[in-house]
Design a protein around this motif. Structure first.
Motif, short mmCIF file in Angstrom:
data_model
loop_
_atom_site.label_atom_id
_atom_site.label_comp_id
_atom_site.label_asym_id
_atom_site.label_seq_id
_atom_site.Cartn_x
_atom_site.Cartn_y
_atom_site.Cartn_z
N THR A 121 -4.87 1.30 8.96
CA THR A 121 -5.11 0.14 9.81
C THR A 121 -3.85 -0.26 10.57
N ARG A 122 -2.73 -0.19 9.89
CA ARG A 122 -1.41 -0.47 10.46
C ARG A 122 -0.39 0.29 9.63
N PRO A 123 0.84 0.43 10.12
CA PRO A 123 1.85 1.13 9.32
C PRO A 123 2.19 0.37 8.04
N VAL A 124 2.53 1.13 7.01
CA VAL A 124 3.04 0.56 5.76
C VAL A 124 4.54 0.38 5.98
N THR A 125 5.01 -0.89 5.94
CA THR A 125 6.39 -1.19 6.30
C THR A 125 7.05 -2.14 5.31
N PRO A 126 8.38 -2.20 5.33
CA PRO A 126 9.07 -3.21 4.52
C PRO A 126 8.68 -4.64 4.92
N ASP A 127 8.38 -4.87 6.20
CA ASP A 127 7.94 -6.20 6.63
C ASP A 127 6.64 -6.59 5.95
N GLN A 128 5.78 -5.60 5.72
CA GLN A 128 4.54 -5.87 5.01
C GLN A 128 4.83 -6.37 3.60
N VAL A 129 5.82 -5.79 2.95
CA VAL A 129 6.21 -6.23 1.60
C VAL A 129 6.60 -7.70 1.63
N ASP A 130 7.42 -8.09 2.61
CA ASP A 130 7.83 -9.49 2.72
C ASP A 130 6.62 -10.41 2.91
N THR A 131 5.68 -9.99 3.75
CA THR A 131 4.48 -10.79 3.99
C THR A 131 3.64 -10.91 2.72
N ILE A 132 3.46 -9.81 2.01
CA ILE A 132 2.68 -9.84 0.77
C ILE A 132 3.31 -10.80 -0.23
N TYR B 14 -0.02 -4.75 -4.77
CA TYR B 14 0.04 -3.36 -4.31
C TYR B 14 -1.19 -2.91 -3.52
N ALA B 15 -2.31 -3.57 -3.70
CA ALA B 15 -3.52 -3.16 -2.97
C ALA B 15 -3.34 -3.19 -1.45
N PRO B 16 -2.65 -4.18 -0.87
CA PRO B 16 -2.47 -4.14 0.59
C PRO B 16 -1.68 -2.93 1.08
N LEU B 17 -0.76 -2.43 0.27
CA LEU B 17 -0.02 -1.23 0.66
C LEU B 17 -0.96 -0.03 0.72
N TYR B 18 -1.78 0.10 -0.32
CA TYR B 18 -2.73 1.21 -0.35
C TYR B 18 -3.80 1.06 0.73
N VAL C 100 7.03 1.72 -0.43
CA VAL C 100 6.84 1.89 1.01
C VAL C 100 7.64 3.09 1.50
N ARG C 101 8.88 3.23 1.05
CA ARG C 101 9.70 4.37 1.45
C ARG C 101 9.03 5.67 1.03
N ALA C 102 8.52 5.71 -0.18
CA ALA C 102 7.85 6.93 -0.66
C ALA C 102 6.60 7.22 0.16
N PHE C 103 5.82 6.19 0.46
CA PHE C 103 4.60 6.39 1.26
C PHE C 103 4.93 6.96 2.65
N ASN C 104 6.08 6.61 3.18
CA ASN C 104 6.46 7.06 4.52
C ASN C 104 7.29 8.34 4.52
N ASP C 105 7.65 8.84 3.36
CA ASP C 105 8.43 10.07 3.24
C ASP C 105 7.52 11.27 3.49
N PRO C 106 7.88 12.14 4.43
CA PRO C 106 7.02 13.31 4.70
C PRO C 106 6.74 14.16 3.46
N MET C 107 7.66 14.15 2.50
CA MET C 107 7.45 14.93 1.29
C MET C 107 6.22 14.45 0.53
N PHE C 108 5.88 13.18 0.67
CA PHE C 108 4.74 12.63 -0.05
C PHE C 108 3.46 12.64 0.78
N ALA C 109 3.48 13.39 1.88
CA ALA C 109 2.27 13.53 2.69
C ALA C 109 1.13 14.10 1.84
N ALA C 110 1.47 14.94 0.88
CA ALA C 110 0.45 15.54 0.02
C ALA C 110 -0.28 14.45 -0.77
#
Length: 192
Positions: free
Chosen positions: A171-182, A160-164, A92-102
């Protein structure tokens, strides 16, 4: 996809090109990034880039692979849920890191029409992480913490599919809370 011969290129130029590609993808949509723009930002000739990479997607794949080692770590504390939470939170951190926008904005899209890029993403980014997760899940199965009748690859996809899904469809932000829910839904189910 055959990687460029590292003996034929200057490490300074290589680094400048990889950095330029990542920077440009943070500033504009992937479609707007060009080989000419990367060359100009990196301070190298366009022919240098074309000699080493066949496309901007190939440059980005190398740049992201080069930088993405943090999400490869998979802890083993003996608590499978805690270990999954830790590793998935890193994703999740990597997905939200601007460096990984590519990766988020362009590389996955490019993979849809470029089989070599798709294979490169799977080989260098996805599979090493999946293999580590499977290894950890198999250990949890042996310890009785995860059902033995389940294929670990199916569990990886379930987790991992819900993160992707959120990453790719916005649809919604990828967040640490999503990890807890998954993890809660995966380990306790949705049954009333």
């Amino acid at each position: 996809m055959t990687p460029p011969n590292p003996d034929r290129r200057s490490e300074r130029a290589r680094r400048a090109i990889l950095d330029a590609a990542l920077e440009l993808c943070q500033e504009q949509p992937f479609a707007g990034v060009t080989m000419e723009g990367i060359a100009k930002r990196a301070g190298v000739g366009k022919q240098t880039i074309y000699r080493w990479w066949p496309s901007k997607a190939a440059i980005l794949l190398e740049a992201i692979t080069d930088r993405g080692t943090g999400t490869l770590d998979f802890p083993d504390t003996g608590d499978i849920v805690a270990d999954l939470r830790s590793q998935m939170s890193e994703v999740v951190r990597a997905f939200n890191d601007p460096m990984f926008a590519a990766y988020n904005r362009g590389l996955i899209a490019a993979a849809q029409s470029d089989p070599e890029i798709a294979a490169g993403i799977v080989k260098t980014i996805i599979e090493p992480r999946v293999d580590l997760c499977i290894e950890r899940l198999e250990k949890a199965q042996q310890a009785g913490a995860v059902r033995r009748d389940l294929d670990p690859r199916d569990i990886v996809e379930l987790l991992y599919a819900p993160l992707y899904y959120r990453l790719l469809l916005h649809t919604r932000p990828v967040t640490p809370d999503q990890v807890d829910t998954i993890l809660k839904l995966s380990f306790t189910g949705i049954e009333a």
